[in-house]
Design a protein around this motif. Structure first.
Motif, short mmCIF file in Angstrom:
data_model
loop_
_atom_site.label_atom_id
_atom_site.label_comp_id
_atom_site.label_asym_id
_atom_site.label_seq_id
_atom_site.Cartn_x
_atom_site.Cartn_y
_atom_site.Cartn_z
N UNK A 98 1.05 -1.10 0.01
CA UNK A 98 0.17 0.10 -0.02
C UNK A 98 0.72 1.10 -0.23
N UNK A 99 0.47 2.59 -0.58
CA UNK A 99 0.95 3.80 -0.97
C UNK A 99 1.07 4.33 0.92
N UNK A 100 0.30 3.82 1.64
CA UNK A 100 0.28 4.17 3.40
C UNK A 100 1.72 3.61 3.87
N UNK A 101 2.10 2.22 3.41
CA UNK A 101 2.82 1.72 4.08
C UNK A 101 4.31 1.83 3.68
N UNK A 102 3.87 2.77 2.20
CA UNK A 102 5.58 3.08 1.75
C UNK A 102 6.16 3.97 2.39
N UNK A 103 4.66 5.45 3.06
CA UNK A 103 5.40 6.31 2.91
C UNK A 103 5.20 6.02 5.03
N UNK A 104 5.15 5.59 5.33
CA UNK A 104 5.58 5.17 6.57
C UNK A 104 7.12 4.57 6.76
N UNK A 105 7.58 3.52 5.48
CA UNK A 105 9.03 3.29 5.55
C UNK A 105 9.75 4.72 4.89
N UNK A 106 9.33 5.20 3.75
CA UNK A 106 9.96 6.76 3.88
C UNK A 106 9.98 7.86 4.99
N UNK A 107 9.66 7.82 6.28
CA UNK A 107 9.56 8.62 7.56
C UNK A 107 11.22 7.99 8.19
N UNK A 108 10.86 6.64 8.00
CA UNK A 108 12.38 5.71 8.70
C UNK A 108 13.19 6.15 8.04
N UNK A 109 12.98 6.28 6.36
CA UNK A 109 14.26 6.01 5.41
C UNK A 109 14.99 7.74 5.74
N UNK A 110 13.71 8.60 5.84
CA UNK A 110 14.60 9.94 6.61
C UNK A 110 15.31 10.72 7.43
N UNK A 111 14.77 9.57 8.53
CA UNK A 111 15.75 9.53 9.67
C UNK A 111 16.05 8.46 9.21
N UNK A 112 17.10 7.64 8.49
CA UNK A 112 18.10 7.22 8.45
C UNK A 112 18.93 7.90 7.99
N UNK A 113 19.17 8.77 6.85
CA UNK A 113 19.62 9.69 6.09
C UNK A 113 20.55 10.83 7.65
N UNK A 114 20.51 10.57 7.94
CA UNK A 114 20.81 11.85 9.18
C UNK A 114 22.24 11.09 8.70
N UNK A 115 22.35 9.94 8.19
CA UNK A 115 24.36 9.22 8.21
C UNK A 115 25.15 9.91 7.64
N UNK A 116 24.48 10.63 7.11
CA UNK A 116 25.47 11.79 5.94
C UNK A 116 25.63 12.29 7.47
N UNK A 117 25.51 12.99 8.40
CA UNK A 117 26.92 13.73 9.34
C UNK A 117 27.67 12.90 9.92
N UNK A 118 27.23 11.22 10.20
CA UNK A 118 28.53 10.46 10.81
C UNK A 118 29.35 10.13 9.80
#
Length: 283
Positions: free
Chosen positions: A123-143
């Motif tokens: 579902x699109x809703x579950x894809x967007x929930x995954x997107x939220x988690x991926x957005x947070x993981x992109x914080x890895x750029x600072x590391x």
């Protein structure tokens, strides 16, 4: 044979051959079996030095980058058996490791369950929930940015240029994979669900492999190489770049700082003692 392996020059020659055979297309299992005696007991500093020598001799950095995961896999068991250097909270190495624990936790507790849910529903809703988690993981750029812009220059100062170049290239691959994954999730199309799942899992595996390489190769080597003053500089400059998922709770105060305080106190004491003696002489 064991006596020969203990000879430094002969051992270096064999370790180079391990990597050369991987680049000739030999499998991890074949190489581990053939060179098991020399692989046993390898240190992170030793492995990095061998890679550096091969690059100096003409091995393309991009070729090393392409097979760096294979290199790590061959030496994984030996490196994992090594006692890891202890660090204290606030020290840059401790902070890098704490970030890695937070990254692993986010992957295991949030991203992987979200991937399973998307796999089941599409579902699109579950894809967007995954997107939220991926957005947070992109914080890895600072590391990665702290590692590349604060730690790598010091290693390069000591002539260690190959391993940082290779690792920086893999960091950039991970950044691109995360950005591409984010884009496909923003423009989610159910017909590409399987492709998205494969891409996501490949990205997570690459991130987890990088954690292994940092903690078993890069950070132990850096601890063996950098001075205390250089670690202090890295710590002081880290705030400007920022941190991934967590922030250090305290600042690191090296033992030598405590020594300086003790010396200062001792100096004050030595000034007081003669004064007391002078006063007593008048009594």
């Amino acid at each position: 044979m064991s006596e020969l392996i203990n000879n430094r020059e002969y051992r270096r020659k064999l370790l180079k051959e391990v990597i050369k055979e991987l680049h000739r297309g030999k499998s991890v299992a074949e190489v581990k079996e053939k060179f098991k005696d020399v692989i046993d007991g390898i240190t992170s500093t030793e492995l990095s030095a061998i890679e550096q020598e091969l690059i100096n001799e003409g091995l393309d950095v991009k070729e090393v980058q392409r097979l760096c995961d294979v290199h790590a896999e061959v030496f994984r068991e030996s490196l994992e058996q090594l006692k890891k250097p202890e660090t204290i909270p606030g020290h840059p190495v401790h902070t890098f490791k704490e970030e890695n624990r937070a990254i692993e936790k986010h992957i295991n507790e949030n991203i992987k369950p979200a991937l399973e849910k998307l796999k089941s529903s599409g579902s699109f809703e579950d894809a967007q929930k995954l997107l939220e988690h991926i957005n947070l993981l992109m914080d890895i750029d600072k590391h990665y940015s702290r590692k590349e812009n604060l730690l790598f220059p010091y290693l390069e100062k000591y002539g260690i240029t190959g391993p940082p170049s290779v690792m920086w290239g893999v960091d950039d691959e991970i950044r691109k994979m995360l950005k591409d994954l984010r884009t496909t999730l923003i423009n989610y199309d159910n017909s590409k669900k399987e492709e998205i799942l494969q891409h996501a899992n490949a990205t997570l595996n690459k991130i987890l492999d990088m954690i292994f390489k940092e903690e078993n190769i890069l950070l132990p080597m850096a601890l063996d190489t950098l001075t205390e003053d250089e670690w202090i500089s890295i710590m002081e400059e880290s705030d400007e770049i920022g941190y991934c998922l967590i922030e250090p709770e305290i600042k690191w105060h090296p033992e030598r700082v405590n020594v300086e305080k003790k010396n200062s106190h001792l100096l004050q004491t030595t000034k007081i003692i003669p004064l007391i003696r002078v006063l007593k002489s008048f009594s």
